[in-house]
Design an enzyme around this catalytic site. Structure first.
Site, PDB file in Angstrom:
ATOM      1  N   TRP A 306       0.816  -1.218   0.000  1.00  0.00           N
ATOM      2  CA  TRP A 306       0.000   0.000   0.000  1.00  0.00           C
ATOM      3  C   TRP A 306       0.853   1.273   0.000  1.00  0.00           C
ATOM      4  O   TRP A 306       0.319   2.366   0.095  1.00  0.00           O
ATOM      5  CB  TRP A 306      -0.924   0.014   1.224  1.00  0.00           C
ATOM      6  CG  TRP A 306      -1.790  -1.194   1.316  1.00  0.00           C
ATOM      7  CD1 TRP A 306      -3.013  -1.385   0.730  1.00  0.00           C
ATOM      8  CD2 TRP A 306      -1.498  -2.410   2.031  1.00  0.00           C
ATOM      9  NE1 TRP A 306      -3.497  -2.628   1.037  1.00  0.00           N
ATOM     10  CE2 TRP A 306      -2.584  -3.290   1.834  1.00  0.00           C
ATOM     11  CE3 TRP A 306      -0.428  -2.844   2.803  1.00  0.00           C
ATOM     12  CZ2 TRP A 306      -2.630  -4.567   2.383  1.00  0.00           C
ATOM     13  CZ3 TRP A 306      -0.463  -4.126   3.350  1.00  0.00           C
ATOM     14  CH2 TRP A 306      -1.560  -4.977   3.145  1.00  0.00           C
ATOM     15  N   ASP A 307       2.164   1.136  -0.064  1.00  0.00           N
ATOM     16  CA  ASP A 307       3.072   2.283   0.054  1.00  0.00           C
ATOM     17  C   ASP A 307       2.901   2.973   1.403  1.00  0.00           C
ATOM     18  O   ASP A 307       2.946   4.194   1.516  1.00  0.00           O
ATOM     19  CB  ASP A 307       2.849   3.281  -1.088  1.00  0.00           C
ATOM     20  CG  ASP A 307       3.968   4.311  -1.184  1.00  0.00           C
ATOM     21  OD1 ASP A 307       5.033   4.089  -0.574  1.00  0.00           O
ATOM     22  OD2 ASP A 307       3.782   5.330  -1.866  1.00  0.00           O
ATOM     23  N   TYR A 308       2.694   2.171   2.438  1.00  0.00           N
ATOM     24  CA  TYR A 308       2.578   2.689   3.795  1.00  0.00           C
ATOM     25  C   TYR A 308       3.924   2.587   4.512  1.00  0.00           C
ATOM     26  O   TYR A 308       4.045   2.013   5.602  1.00  0.00           O
ATOM     27  CB  TYR A 308       1.504   1.916   4.566  1.00  0.00           C
ATOM     28  CG  TYR A 308       0.085   2.357   4.282  1.00  0.00           C
ATOM     29  CD1 TYR A 308      -0.214   3.635   3.824  1.00  0.00           C
ATOM     30  CD2 TYR A 308      -0.985   1.493   4.503  1.00  0.00           C
ATOM     31  CE1 TYR A 308      -1.527   4.030   3.578  1.00  0.00           C
ATOM     32  CE2 TYR A 308      -2.302   1.879   4.272  1.00  0.00           C
ATOM     33  CZ  TYR A 308      -2.566   3.147   3.807  1.00  0.00           C
ATOM     34  OH  TYR A 308      -3.865   3.539   3.581  1.00  0.00           O
TER      35      TYR A 308
END
Length: 681
Positions: A306-308
Site C-alpha cells: 500500500w506504500d505505507y
C-alpha cells in the site's frame, strides 16, 4: 504552575544549547520543542516580519524550478542560520538581519531529473571535541546531495573539510547501474553522533522490482572513511530492492543508538517476489551508532503493498505511562497510527494487536493475514471511506464524477489490497503524518502532528496491457518492471477538481499520550491562494510538513497556502497568520538572538502539488517599541477570521466552486498534482 512548567522545560533541555536549533528536529530526538517563551498567545498578534532572504534560485535555476520543493529546516548554529537549497547549496545567514555570511555550491547536475524532485530537507552540525578550539573544521556541516554525495564543510566559513573523503566529499557507491541518473538521491539531513555520520537514500518508486538496495551508510565524521553499512532487507530468496530510509533519522547519544524509519520494498503495490514480511522494511529500527549492529526492530506494516512506509522521523521522548517514567520512541505513520515503543527493547509500551485484514490479493501475491493495530492511542485520521463521506459542495448536483470513479472498485477498509478492478487506498499513500513528523511537548506529554486526508485509487494493470500505456494527466503510472503488473495511482477528484472526500483536507492534531485521547483538531490552510478573488474557504490543505511547539504555549506551522500560522497549544485556536511570498511547505523553527525570539520558515513552494514557486526564507519577531505590525501579519480575532464560511450565498458558492475547480483542474494537468500528492517526498 505555568512558571514551574517553563522551568521544567528549561531543565529538560539544559544538556543542549538552550536557545538554539542545532538539529533538523530541534534536538537529536526530533521533539521540535523549544523552551523559548517570549512569544505567547497574548502577544503573538504583535509579530512582524523581521527579514526575508532569497536564495536567487528563481534566477539562477529558472529552467529547473518546476522540479523543486523547498523543504529545508534551517539550523541555528555557530551564531548563524544554516540551511540547504533544493540544489544543495549550503547558505549561512546573520540571525538578526538575514544577510548572507557564506555560501557553498556543490554544483550538482541540473540534467539528472531526480525522481523525487530537487530537494534538501536539511543539514547536520557536529563539533569535533578532539580538535583545537580554533582549528578549521572543528565545527562541521554535513549534507547529503541529490547526486548521492556526502559533503563536509567548515561550519564557520563554508569551506570544504579537505580531510573528509576526497576534498571534502564522499561519493556513494550505489552498487548497480541506475535506470536514469536521478533514480537515486539523498533528500533528508544526515545524522551525526559519536563521531559517525549516517545517511539514508531516496529511491524512485515503482520503476522496477530489482531497484537499488536501500542500504544505510555510515562514515567517520573526521576522515570520511566507511564505518558500516546496513540493508533493511535480507535478499536471500527474494527479488526486491529499495526498503530504504528516505525520511529523517534520530540519535540517542547517551545510548549510542541511531533510529531509522524504513520504507517499503520495491515495487510498492505488488510483492509476489518478496514473500513473507520483508524483514526490517516498514519498521522502526535501532542500530548501534558506531558499528551498525542491529539492536531491535519493530515492524508497523507486514508485507506492504500500500506504500505505507514510515515517512516520519522517530521522536525520542521521556513520558509518564502511568507506571512511571520511560524513555520511548514515538512513531507516527501514514495510516494515522501512533506507535510508542520502549527505547531499549523496541517493545510496545501499550498493547499492539494483530488484527485480521482484507484478503484476496492479485495473482501471485502473498498477503499477511494480519496487521498491527495500537490499542491505547486512537488513529489521528479516519481510516474508512464510504459514499457517505463524499464531498458535495452543491448537494443539488451531487458528485456524479466521484460516484463513477468509486463504483466497482474494492473498498473494504484499511489494508484492502491493490487489484485489477481498482482499490480505494484510504488514508492515501501520502496521508496521515508525513515527513514533517510529530512534535512532543515534554511538559504536558502531548504529541502534535499535521495530518492529511485524501482518497487514492490504485489499479493494477497486467504487464502485457501496460506496454505503451499513456495515462491521462494527473495519474501516476509505474511500470514495476519485473512484476506481472504495472500500476496507476490517482487522487479521487470531482469534475470540479476538488477531492472526493469531505474537507478538511489537512488538520493539526493534539494527542494526549497518557490519557490516550485526542484533545483537539484544527483545520490548517484555506483556498485563498488558489480561489478566484482570493476567496478563502477554510477547507484545509494537505500537510506534509511539520510544526514547532514552544514553552510560550504556541504551535507554529506552514501549509499549502502562503501563511505561517500560530495556534494556541492548549485549545487549538488559530491566533495569528504571517503572510509569506509563497507557501512554506517546510518545518518552521525558532531561536533567540540578542534577546529576541524569532520564528522562521523556508517559503519556496512545492512543484509537485502545484503551488507557486519561490526561493525565500522568512523570519518573524515581536514588534519593537514604536514598530507596528505590518500587512504581512494579522491576528485571527473572530471565528473564521477573514474566511467567508459556509453561510455564503448559494449563487456565489456555485460560481466559486466551478471557477475554483476549473483552475485546480488546469493546474493538475500542468503539474500532475494528484500524482504528486501520492508520495509527497
Amino acid at each position: 504552575m505555568r512558571t514551574l512548567a517553563r522551568l521544567f522545560a528549561l531543565l529538560l533541555f539544559a544538556i543542549t544549547p538552550a536557545f538554539g536549533w542545532e538539529y533538523w528536529g530541534g534536538d537529536s530526538g526530533g521533539t521540535r520543542f523549544s523552551p523559548l517563551d517570549q512569544i505567547t498567545p497574548a502577544n503573538v498578534g504583535n509579530l512582524v516580519r523581521a527579514w526575508e532572504f532569497r536564495t536567487g534560485d528563481l534566477e539562477s535555476h529558472a529552467a529547473q524550478m518546476a522540479r523543486t520543493k523547498f523543504e529545508a529546516t534551517p539550523l541555528f548554529v555557530e551564531d548563524s542560520i544554516v540551511f540547504c537549497s533544493p540544489f544543495n547549496e549550503v547558505i549561512a545567514l546573520d540571525p538578526g538581519t538575514g544577510e548572507q555570511k557564506w555560501r557553498y555550491d556543490p554544483k550538482i547536475s541540473t540534467t539528472q531529473r531526480p525522481g523525487n524532485r530537487y530537494a534538501c530537507r536539511g543539514v547536520a552540525h557536529w563539533v569535533d571535541d578532539q580538535a583545537a578550539e580554533n582549528a578549521a573544521c572543528r565545527a562541521r556541516i554535513f549534507m547529503g546531495t541529490n547526486d548521492a554525495r556526502v559533503i563536509a564543510l567548515d561550519a564557520r566559513t563554508g569551506i570544504p573539510c579537505v580531510d573528509f573523503g576526497t576534498h571534502g566529499e564522499v561519493k556513494l557507491d550505489i552498487g548497480k547501474p541506475l535506470t536514469w541518473p536521478g533514480e537515486f538521491q539523498i533528500t533528508s539531513a544526515p545524522v551525526v553522533s559519536r563521531g559517525v555520520v549516517v545517511v539514508g537514500s531516496s529511491i524512485s518508486d515503482n520503476v522496477r522490482v530489482d531497484a537499488p538496495a536501500g542500504t544505510v551508510r555510515a562514515f567517520d565524521a573526521r576522515s570520511g572513511q566507511p564505518r558500516w553499512s546496513w540493508d533493511p532487507l535480507d535478499h536471500d530468496g527474494i527479488e526486491a530492492g529499495t526498503a530504504n530510509v528516505w525520511a529523517p533519522m534520530s540519535a540517542d547519544e547517551a545510548r549510542g543508538l541511531v533510529f531509522l524509519p524504513t520504507s517499503s520494498p520495491s515495487p510498492d503495490f505488488w510483492g509476489g517476489k518478496r514473500p513473507g514480511n520483508d524483514a526490517h522494511a516498514n519498521s522502526v529500527v535501532a542500530l548501534r551508532t558506531e558499528t551498525g549492529e542491529l539492536v531491535w526492530s519493530f515492524q508497523t506494516v507486514h508485507h506492504d503493498v500500500w506504500d505505507y512506509d514510515l515517512p516520519a522521523q522517530p521522536t525520542l521522548a521521556r513520558i509518564d505511562t502511568g507506571d512511571g517514567m520511560r524513555d520511548v520512541v514515538i512513531q507516527p505513520t501514514k495510516q494515522g497510527f501512533v506507535f510508542v515503543l520502549d527505547r531499549d527493547s523496541g517493545k510496545p509500551v501499550w498493547p499492539v494487536e494483530e488484527r485480521a485484514v482484507p484478503q484476496g490479493a492479485a495473482e501471485g501475491e502473498q498477503l499477511s493475514p494480519t496487521q498491527p493495530f495500537p490499542t491505547h492511542l486512537p488513529a489521528l485520521v479516519p481510516q474508512q471511506f464510504s459514499l457517505a463521506d463524499e464531498f458535495k459542495p452543491l448537494p443539488v448536483i451531487g458528485s456524479p464524477s466521484c460516484d463513477a470513479q468509486l463504483a466497482g472498485v474494492r473498498n473494504e477498509g484499511l489494508y484492502t489490497p491493490p487489484s485489477t478492478q481498482g482499490t480505494v487506498i484510504y488514508p492515501m499513500t501520502g496521508g496521515g503524518v508525513n515527513w514533517g513528523s510529530a512534535a512532543f511537548d515534554p511538559v504536558h506529554q502531548i504529541v502534535y502532528a499535521n495530518t492529511s486526508y485524501a482518497v487514492h485509487l490504485v489499479k493494477l494493470i497486467p504487464s502485457v496491457e501496460a506496454e505503451g500505456l499513456k495515462p491521462p494527466p494527473g495519474v501516476d503510472f509505474g511500470r514495476q518492471r519485473g512484476a506481472p503488473f504495472a500500476m496507476t495511482r490517482a487522487v479521487a477528484m470531482s469534475r470540479f477538481g476538488l477531492p472526493c472526500n469531505k474537507p478538511p483536507w489537512g488538520t493539526l492534531v493534539a494527542l494526549d499520550l497518557k490519557a490516550g485521547k485526542i484533545l483537539w483538531r484544527s483545520t490548517v490552510g484555506s483556498t485563498e491562494d488558489r480561489a478566484p478573488l482570493g476567496m478563502a474557504f477554510k477547507w484545509g490543505t494537505p500537510l506534509v510538513n511539520g510544526v514547532v511547539i514552544t514553552a510560550g504555549g504556541l504551535v507554529f506551522t506552514g501549509a499549502m497556502d502562503a501563511y505561517l500560522r500560530a495556534f494556541d497549544a492548549r485549545s487549538g485556536e488559530e491566533l495569528w497568520q504571517g503572510r509569506l511570498p509563497v507557501p512554506g511547505i517546510a518545518n518552521p523553527m525558532t531561536y533567540l538572538w540578542k534577546g529576541e525570539q524569532y520564528v522562521l520558515i523556508a517559503a519556496g513552494g512545492h512543484s509537485e502539488v502545484g503551488t507557486s514557486i519561490g526561493d525565500s526564507v522568512v523570519a518573524f519577531r515581536l514588534a519593537r517599541q514604536g514598530e507596528a505590525p505590518s500587512l504581512w501579519s494579522r491576528t485571527i480575532d473572530r471565528p473564521g477570521g477573514r474566511f467567508l464560511g459556509e453561510a455564503m450565498a448559494v449563487v456565489l458558492a456555485i460560481v466559486v466552486v466551478i471557477v475554483l475547480g476549473w483552475r485546480w483542474r488546469r493546474r493538475m494537468k500542468s503539474q500532475q498534482t494528484s500524482m504528486a500528492i501520492g508520495k509527497l517526498l
